[in-house]
Write a protein that holds these residues in place. Structure first.
Motif, PDB file in Angstrom:
ATOM      1  N   GLU A 103      67.275 -31.920 -12.640  1.00 25.39           N
ATOM      2  CA  GLU A 103      68.738 -31.949 -12.595  1.00 25.39           C
ATOM      3  C   GLU A 103      69.348 -31.508 -13.919  1.00 25.39           C
ATOM      4  O   GLU A 103      70.340 -30.768 -13.946  1.00 25.39           O
ATOM      5  CB  GLU A 103      69.216 -33.353 -12.221  1.00 25.39           C
ATOM      6  N   HIS A 104      68.741 -31.951 -15.021  1.00 21.00           N
ATOM      7  CA  HIS A 104      69.249 -31.542 -16.326  1.00 21.00           C
ATOM      8  C   HIS A 104      69.027 -30.052 -16.551  1.00 21.00           C
ATOM      9  O   HIS A 104      69.915 -29.349 -17.076  1.00 21.00           O
ATOM     10  CB  HIS A 104      68.575 -32.345 -17.438  1.00 21.00           C
ATOM     11  N   TYR A 105      67.873 -29.560 -16.167  1.00 24.52           N
ATOM     12  CA  TYR A 105      67.538 -28.136 -16.336  1.00 24.52           C
ATOM     13  C   TYR A 105      68.531 -27.256 -15.575  1.00 24.52           C
ATOM     14  O   TYR A 105      68.990 -26.228 -16.090  1.00 24.52           O
ATOM     15  CB  TYR A 105      66.111 -27.892 -15.836  1.00 24.52           C
ATOM     16  N   ILE A 106      68.886 -27.646 -14.357  1.00 23.50           N
ATOM     17  CA  ILE A 106      69.833 -26.879 -13.548  1.00 23.50           C
ATOM     18  C   ILE A 106      71.203 -26.843 -14.219  1.00 23.50           C
ATOM     19  O   ILE A 106      71.836 -25.779 -14.333  1.00 23.50           O
ATOM     20  CB  ILE A 106      69.941 -27.471 -12.131  1.00 23.50           C
ATOM     21  N   GLU A 107      71.670 -27.988 -14.688  1.00 25.68           N
ATOM     22  CA  GLU A 107      72.963 -28.047 -15.365  1.00 25.68           C
ATOM     23  C   GLU A 107      72.939 -27.282 -16.680  1.00 25.68           C
ATOM     24  O   GLU A 107      73.912 -26.600 -17.035  1.00 25.68           O
ATOM     25  CB  GLU A 107      73.371 -29.501 -15.599  1.00 25.68           C
ATOM     26  N   LEU A 108      71.830 -27.394 -17.410  1.00 23.67           N
ATOM     27  CA  LEU A 108      71.703 -26.673 -18.678  1.00 23.67           C
ATOM     28  C   LEU A 108      71.713 -25.168 -18.442  1.00 23.67           C
ATOM     29  O   LEU A 108      72.323 -24.413 -19.210  1.00 23.67           O
ATOM     30  CB  LEU A 108      70.411 -27.090 -19.383  1.00 23.67           C
ATOM     31  N   SER A 109      71.047 -24.717 -17.383  1.00 25.10           N
ATOM     32  CA  SER A 109      71.018 -23.292 -17.052  1.00 25.10           C
ATOM     33  C   SER A 109      72.422 -22.772 -16.756  1.00 25.10           C
ATOM     34  O   SER A 109      72.802 -21.677 -17.187  1.00 25.10           O
ATOM     35  CB  SER A 109      70.100 -23.042 -15.851  1.00 25.10           C
ATOM     36  N   LYS A 110      73.208 -23.559 -16.030  1.00 27.18           N
ATOM     37  CA  LYS A 110      74.584 -23.174 -15.733  1.00 27.18           C
ATOM     38  C   LYS A 110      75.408 -23.078 -17.015  1.00 27.18           C
ATOM     39  O   LYS A 110      76.206 -22.149 -17.199  1.00 27.18           O
ATOM     40  CB  LYS A 110      75.223 -24.189 -14.784  1.00 27.18           C
ATOM     41  N   SER A 111      75.199 -24.043 -17.902  1.00 22.12           N
ATOM     42  CA  SER A 111      75.923 -24.056 -19.169  1.00 22.12           C
ATOM     43  C   SER A 111      75.558 -22.849 -20.025  1.00 22.12           C
ATOM     44  O   SER A 111      76.429 -22.208 -20.628  1.00 22.12           O
ATOM     45  CB  SER A 111      75.601 -25.351 -19.927  1.00 22.12           C
ATOM     46  N   ARG A 112      74.258 -22.518 -20.081  1.00 28.23           N
ATOM     47  CA  ARG A 112      73.803 -21.368 -20.856  1.00 28.23           C
ATOM     48  C   ARG A 112      74.370 -20.062 -20.285  1.00 28.23           C
ATOM     49  O   ARG A 112      74.741 -19.151 -21.032  1.00 28.23           O
ATOM     50  CB  ARG A 112      72.278 -21.308 -20.859  1.00 28.23           C
ATOM     51  N   GLU A 113      74.428 -19.978 -18.952  1.00 26.31           N
ATOM     52  CA  GLU A 113      74.978 -18.770 -18.326  1.00 26.31           C
ATOM     53  C   GLU A 113      76.444 -18.592 -18.704  1.00 26.31           C
ATOM     54  O   GLU A 113      76.878 -17.472 -19.024  1.00 26.31           O
ATOM     55  CB  GLU A 113      74.830 -18.838 -16.805  1.00 26.31           C
ATOM     56  N   GLN A 114      77.207 -19.669 -18.693  1.00 23.45           N
ATOM     57  CA  GLN A 114      78.612 -19.600 -19.088  1.00 23.45           C
ATOM     58  C   GLN A 114      78.743 -19.215 -20.557  1.00 23.45           C
ATOM     59  O   GLN A 114      79.622 -18.427 -20.938  1.00 23.45           O
ATOM     60  CB  GLN A 114      79.290 -20.947 -18.834  1.00 23.45           C
TER      61      GLN A 114
END
Length: 211
Positions: free
Chosen positions: A112-123
């Motif tokens: 769950e953290h990895y998915i949210e972190l990936s979204k944050s990095r993409e932004q």
């Protein structure tokens, strides 16, 4: 963090990096440390808790590394420094990349953290790309979703470069790490304008990060 807990993390990281998580149990760690399994489980009840501790330490280390970046410098310099620092931090916790698919399948907290972190990095990268375009250092998109897919390629490369080395049975040494750092950093070059390429070459002739 007390001394024993810190030592557990040090020893487990060494074992995970050397042998992979499938070959390292709580007993393996306690035997290597010369302590009882009860002493170890007092600090970490499950092996998953140790893996989670390493994962979140990697995230924290990267955020700390980001403070080395001089944000007053050009946006292009920031982008290249971010890429360089990420590769260096990942290497310290390389077992996570080697076993990434297994870890994400088995550990809900990390997934769950990895998915949210990936979204944050993409932004974060999207904002950087927009800034570079406004500054005339990066060209506008030619294809639909061109920079979205570029970020995804960078992410795949960053997540699985060590796995690729394992498949090819190549040694993981300083020369190879430098090679993959260069692969990542050169990936930006085709998207730069003439001005961006000129600045890129000036930056590459300097040290990206002062240690």
């Amino acid at each position: 963090m007390n001394k024993t807990k810190k030592r557990i993390l040090e020893v487990s990281l060494e074992l995970f990096n050397a042998n992979g998580i499938s070959n390292v149990s709580l007993r393996t760690i306690s035997d290597k440390m010369g302590i009882s399994i009860g002493n170890l489980t007092y600090h970490f009840k499950k092996r998953d808790e140790i893996i989670e501790a390493h994962y979140f330490q990697l995230v924290e280390d990267y955020e700390t590394s980001m403070t080395k970046i001089k944000f007053a410098d050009s946006t292009l310099m920031v982008l290249l420094q971010m890429s360089y620092l990420l590769m260096r931090d990942i290497y310290r916790y390389r077992f996570i990349l080697v076993d990434l698919v297994h870890i994400l399948q088995e550990d809900t907290i990390i997934r769950e953290h990895y998915i949210e972190l990936s979204k944050s990095r993409e932004q974060q990268f999207d904002e950087i790309f927009k800034s570079l375009i406004e500054q005339g250092e990066m060209r506008k998109e030619i294809l639909d979703n061109e920079y979205k897919f570029f970020f995804l390629r960078l992410k795949i490369l960053a997540d699985f470069w060590i796995s690729s080395l394992r498949v090819e049975n190549r040694p993981l040494n300083e020369d190879v790490i430098s090679e993959y750092e260069e692969i990542i950093i050169q990936s930006f070059f085709p998207y730069l304008t003439d001005q961006g390429r000129k600045n890129y070459l000036l930056i590459r002739n300097k040290k990206l990060v002062s240690h």
